[in-house]
Enzyme design. Structure first.
Site, PDB file in Angstrom:
ATOM      1  N   ARG A 179       0.828  -1.206   0.000  1.00  0.00           N
ATOM      2  CA  ARG A 179       0.000   0.000   0.000  1.00  0.00           C
ATOM      3  C   ARG A 179       0.865   1.260   0.000  1.00  0.00           C
ATOM      4  O   ARG A 179       2.012   1.231   0.426  1.00  0.00           O
ATOM      5  CB  ARG A 179      -0.933   0.002   1.215  1.00  0.00           C
ATOM      6  CG  ARG A 179      -2.087  -0.977   1.097  1.00  0.00           C
ATOM      7  CD  ARG A 179      -3.036  -0.891   2.291  1.00  0.00           C
ATOM      8  NE  ARG A 179      -2.365  -1.109   3.562  1.00  0.00           N
ATOM      9  CZ  ARG A 179      -2.022  -0.151   4.415  1.00  0.00           C
ATOM     10  NH1 ARG A 179      -2.307   1.109   4.140  1.00  0.00           N
ATOM     11  NH2 ARG A 179      -1.414  -0.432   5.545  1.00  0.00           N
ATOM     12  N   LYS A 324      -8.415  -2.343   1.366  1.00  0.00           N
ATOM     13  CA  LYS A 324      -8.288  -1.451   2.516  1.00  0.00           C
ATOM     14  C   LYS A 324      -9.011  -0.128   2.305  1.00  0.00           C
ATOM     15  O   LYS A 324      -9.445   0.510   3.271  1.00  0.00           O
ATOM     16  CB  LYS A 324      -6.803  -1.219   2.844  1.00  0.00           C
ATOM     17  CG  LYS A 324      -6.120  -2.452   3.431  1.00  0.00           C
ATOM     18  CD  LYS A 324      -6.814  -2.972   4.686  1.00  0.00           C
ATOM     19  CE  LYS A 324      -6.051  -4.095   5.359  1.00  0.00           C
ATOM     20  NZ  LYS A 324      -6.797  -4.693   6.478  1.00  0.00           N
ATOM     21  N   HIS A 343     -10.781  -3.780  13.152  1.00  0.00           N
ATOM     22  CA  HIS A 343      -9.672  -4.454  12.473  1.00  0.00           C
ATOM     23  C   HIS A 343      -9.238  -5.613  13.368  1.00  0.00           C
ATOM     24  O   HIS A 343      -8.375  -5.483  14.220  1.00  0.00           O
ATOM     25  CB  HIS A 343      -8.517  -3.464  12.263  1.00  0.00           C
ATOM     26  CG  HIS A 343      -7.408  -4.022  11.439  1.00  0.00           C
ATOM     27  ND1 HIS A 343      -6.083  -3.710  11.638  1.00  0.00           N
ATOM     28  CD2 HIS A 343      -7.426  -4.888  10.388  1.00  0.00           C
ATOM     29  CE1 HIS A 343      -5.339  -4.357  10.754  1.00  0.00           C
ATOM     30  NE2 HIS A 343      -6.123  -5.071   9.986  1.00  0.00           N
ATOM     31  N   SER A 361       0.881  -6.572  13.062  1.00  0.00           N
ATOM     32  CA  SER A 361       1.666  -7.602  12.374  1.00  0.00           C
ATOM     33  C   SER A 361       2.708  -8.211  13.312  1.00  0.00           C
ATOM     34  O   SER A 361       3.399  -7.492  14.037  1.00  0.00           O
ATOM     35  CB  SER A 361       2.370  -6.964  11.167  1.00  0.00           C
ATOM     36  OG  SER A 361       3.051  -7.937  10.437  1.00  0.00           O
ATOM     37  N   LYS A 365      -1.953 -12.780  15.571  1.00  0.00           N
ATOM     38  CA  LYS A 365      -3.412 -12.657  15.414  1.00  0.00           C
ATOM     39  C   LYS A 365      -3.978 -13.768  14.527  1.00  0.00           C
ATOM     40  O   LYS A 365      -4.951 -14.435  14.886  1.00  0.00           O
ATOM     41  CB  LYS A 365      -3.751 -11.281  14.820  1.00  0.00           C
ATOM     42  CG  LYS A 365      -5.240 -11.039  14.658  1.00  0.00           C
ATOM     43  CD  LYS A 365      -5.537  -9.668  14.074  1.00  0.00           C
ATOM     44  CE  LYS A 365      -5.236  -9.611  12.599  1.00  0.00           C
ATOM     45  NZ  LYS A 365      -5.799  -8.446  11.926  1.00  0.00           N
ATOM     46  N   THR A 366      -3.344 -13.992  13.373  1.00  0.00           N
ATOM     47  CA  THR A 366      -3.833 -15.019  12.438  1.00  0.00           C
ATOM     48  C   THR A 366      -3.683 -16.409  13.037  1.00  0.00           C
ATOM     49  O   THR A 366      -4.600 -17.231  12.999  1.00  0.00           O
ATOM     50  CB  THR A 366      -3.075 -14.924  11.098  1.00  0.00           C
ATOM     51  OG1 THR A 366      -3.225 -13.598  10.593  1.00  0.00           O
ATOM     52  CG2 THR A 366      -3.620 -15.897  10.076  1.00  0.00           C
ATOM     53  N   ASP A 380      -9.851 -10.672   9.494  1.00  0.00           N
ATOM     54  CA  ASP A 380      -9.272  -9.325   9.423  1.00  0.00           C
ATOM     55  C   ASP A 380     -10.239  -8.163   9.685  1.00  0.00           C
ATOM     56  O   ASP A 380      -9.868  -7.204  10.324  1.00  0.00           O
ATOM     57  CB  ASP A 380      -8.627  -9.148   8.040  1.00  0.00           C
ATOM     58  CG  ASP A 380      -7.684  -7.961   7.976  1.00  0.00           C
ATOM     59  OD1 ASP A 380      -6.898  -7.771   8.924  1.00  0.00           O
ATOM     60  OD2 ASP A 380      -7.721  -7.228   6.979  1.00  0.00           O
ATOM     61  N   ARG A 445       1.470 -12.419  -1.172  1.00  0.00           N
ATOM     62  CA  ARG A 445       0.141 -12.612  -0.589  1.00  0.00           C
ATOM     63  C   ARG A 445      -0.693 -13.618  -1.379  1.00  0.00           C
ATOM     64  O   ARG A 445      -0.484 -13.804  -2.569  1.00  0.00           O
ATOM     65  CB  ARG A 445      -0.623 -11.281  -0.591  1.00  0.00           C
ATOM     66  CG  ARG A 445      -0.009 -10.194   0.277  1.00  0.00           C
ATOM     67  CD  ARG A 445      -0.574 -10.224   1.665  1.00  0.00           C
ATOM     68  NE  ARG A 445      -0.081  -9.146   2.504  1.00  0.00           N
ATOM     69  CZ  ARG A 445      -0.628  -8.807   3.657  1.00  0.00           C
ATOM     70  NH1 ARG A 445      -1.686  -9.448   4.118  1.00  0.00           N
ATOM     71  NH2 ARG A 445      -0.129  -7.834   4.381  1.00  0.00           N
TER      72      ARG A 445
END
Length: 661
Positions: A179, A324, A343, A361, A365-366, A380, A445
């Site tokens: 991004r 996003k 988020h 990051s 979390k994942t 997410d 990704r």
């Protein structure tokens, strides 16, 4: 050797004769009445090769809308009328605002001339002296193509598109592989000037209406100049009461497939009754913005106009900008309906207990929200409304760098036909992906539909959360592995959004760096962080949710001297939160941060629960603790002057919930 017949006995190996190399001779015995292996069939019903190809595909069966009969796309109209209305809607989306009419639009691929209807375009065109070349041209659009059709388009027309050994589509996003937050602009008008968060710390960089229209015109003119564009009509938010209709107009099959996976895919019935979108994206990312235009600093610009409900992308082909960008839009639209946009990851237990996971990051979390004993609602983006929680998206956007089947089996197995793989490197012959190769970028990704995850809960909705888990990877090693938070503490740590990254230098000296991202997603929020925090506290209080701060980072010292807390221990802590057993534990309070920490958890060594026990050098521990507390206080300074609620009482409570020293 005895004769052995093959088929109808036309051939046999005879014993009477010997051929070369001593092998038996093959004898032919023709049967008069029979025909040898009659595989013949009736000839094809085609006179030409084109006609033969046309027989290969059958038309999709028409469907009847199941929803109400109101609106522009009411189901009591004829199929021809419905198609005409759809064409008018897309022509209106692609209309240049300096001209009175939209372009002439034709549904179908221009390369397949025989498939293009002769009279299906829609335009209301009155010839004038100022007729332009673009007004004479048709704009072909490919509408909500299937993944198989988009694969064909990408491989035929987009350089850098390949099918990998597992069936995924490997693509390149061009010069931008991530991004561009500094190139994102939001139109500042009378409404947004008061509503949005502007200034220091805010992700919202202003532009004016005129500049947006200049960029919109540039994007629309570029898209209309192409042989064809891709149009996706899809939804955001799995809660049907609060879903948003989005239209994405793009130049690349890669972008169309990416959004097909990431947004919620409508049924044929929903598509026929789609009508006018609530929000439109114009992705002209292959074309740069004019850097001489006011507010432009580079050739890239991602522009949001909330009044017009439009987003324009110029100068970047990175697909994550669309995902996003829409998340930012939801951060604006949902709070207006008293719905909290978050988020976060989200999962649900077999007994219906929902947990939200917040974390930047590297916090896990994942990993922690993916639990084979629980169903995944989403990884997410979520909404928390009066109906409970719902996933905003229809897919997952997973990091692939160093991906392995052992560590992340669900993501690994999701990389199959239909999945978009961005910027990965693969073997030129076998097409096997090397996930450790960073030649193009570290930010490789995979984008895939959420149903590719075996334990995904479809539809992606759940009841009100029972636990709100804030994850921090504390490389300073002074935060406890788990703390139970009061409501005010939950708000304080939610607004702070803390983790610590480990930055390496060429000399090999490594020092932790504190990172703060408001609401664990500062890049995407539109309103002031305290507004989201107040909504979170109100919903937690109303529905009896408990806040937790979980440190997945270091213990026994900072990075370099201590050790990372074992994932097995963190999983046991998370399991104790899910089961409710951690609420029953005995607690004591820590100094400085004033955190409530349990004295024991089954399967976790009690000595690590209070970080001071694990540090051999107690003075070093205290110095590091005060250093981190100072960083928290400094970061929170930007929010202290902001009044929450009708009086300043709530603001004072939140400030008191921070570190005291």
């Amino acid at each position: 050797m005895a004769n052995r017949g093959i088929g109808n006995g036309e051939f046999s190996f005879g014993s009477s004769g010997v051929g070369q190399n001593g092998l038996a001779k093959i004898q032919t015995q023709r049967k008069e009445a029979d025909v040898c292996h009659d595989d013949s069939a009736a000839p094809v019903k085609a006179q030409t090769i084109d006609e033969l190809h046309s027989l290969q595909k059958k038309k999709s069966a028409p469907t009847t809308p199941l929803t109400d009969t109101q609106g522009a796309f009411a189901n009591n109209i004829s199929e021809i009328e419905r198609q005409k209305l759809q064409l008018q809607s897309i022509s209106a989306s692609l209309a240049s605002l300096t001209r009175e009419t939209g372009p002439k639009v034709v549904k179908g691929d221009p390369s397949r001339k025989h498939e293009t209807p002769k009279v299906t375009h829609v335009h209301h065109f009155t010839p004038t002296i100022a007729v332009s070349d673009s007004a004479l041209k048709f704009t072909h659009f490919l509408y909500n193509l299937s993944p198989a059709e988009l694969y064909e388009q990408a491989i035929k027309h987009e350089k850098g598109s390949f099918i990998t050994s597992t069936g995924a589509l490997a693509t390149l996003s061009g010069a931008k592989t991530g991004r561009s937050p500094r190139d994102k602009r939001v139109v500042k008008d009378e409404t947004t000037e008061d509503e949005l968060w502007w200034g220091k710390g805010s992700p919202n960089i202003e532009m004016d209406e005129h500049t947006f229209m200049v960029n919109r015109e540039r994007a629309v003119d570029y898209l209309n100049s192409l042989d064809k564009v891709f149009v996706n009509d899809q939804f955001l938010n799995w809660d049907p009461e609060h879903r948003i209709k989005v239209r994405i107009i793009s130049a690349r099959a890669y972008h169309s497939l990416f959004m097909h996976n990431m947004c919620i895919r409508p049924t044929p019935e929903e598509l026929e009754n789609f009508g006018t979108p609530d929000f439109t994206i114009y992705n002209a990312g292959q074309f740069p913005c004019n850097r001489y235009t006011h507010y432009m600093t580079t050739s890239t610009s991602i522009d949001l106009n909330l009044a017009r409900r439009e987003m324009v992308i110029l100068g970047t082909q990175y697909a994550g900008e669309m995902k996003k960008g829409l998340f930012s839009v939801m951060h604006y639209l949902m709070p207006k309906r008293q719905i909290l946009s978050l988020h976060s990851g989200c999962n649900i237990g077999k007994d219906g207990d929902v947990a939200l996971f917040f974390g930047l990051s590297g916090t896990g979390k994942t990993t922690l929200s993916t639990d084979h004993n629980r169903y995944l609602i989403g990884d997410d983006e979520h909404c928390w409304s009066e109906n409970g929680v719902s996933n905003i998206e229809g897919g997952c956007y997973a990091k692939c760098i160093d991906l392995s089947k052992e560590k992340e089996p669900d993501i690994w197995n999701a990389i199959k036909f239909g999945t978009v793989l961005e910027n990965v490197v693969f073997d030129e012959h076998t097409r096997e992906v090397d996930h450790s190769d960073k030649s193009v970028t570290e930010n490789t990704r995979a984008a895939y539909p959420i149903e590719y995850i075996p334990n995904a809960k479809i539809p992606c909705v759940g009841p009100h959360p029972k636990n709100v888990i804030l994850l921090a990877c504390d490389a300073f090693g002074v935060l406890p592995p788990v703390s139970k938070l009061s409501l005010a503490q939950t708000m304080y740590h939610f607004i702070s959004g803390y983790t610590a990254l480990v930055a390496g230098t060429e000399e090999g000296v490594k020092e932790p760096q504190a990172t703060f991202s408001a609401c664990f997603g500062a890049a995407f929020i539109m309103l002031h962080p305290t507004k989201y925090a107040a909504m979170l506290a109100e919903k937690m209080q109303k529905h009896g949710a408990t806040g937790w701060l979980v440190n997945t980072g270091w213990s026994g010292g900072s990075y370099g001297s201590g050790n990372r807390i074992k994932l097995a221990y963190t999983r046991r802590i998370i399991n104790a939160i899910h089961s409710g057993s951690l609420l029953e534990a005995n607690y004591k309070k820590t100094d400085v941060f004033g955190l409530e920490i349990p004295t024991e958890i089954e399967g976790v060594p009690s000595e690590i629960l209070d970080p001071v026990n694990t540090w051999p050098d107690k003075k070093a521990y205290n110095d590091t603790l005060l250093k981190l507390a100072g960083l928290f206080k400094k970061n929170f300074g930007g929010f202290t002057n902001y009044k929450i609620g009708k009086d300043s009482k709530l603001t004072e409570e939140i400030l008191a919930a921070g570190p005291i020293f």
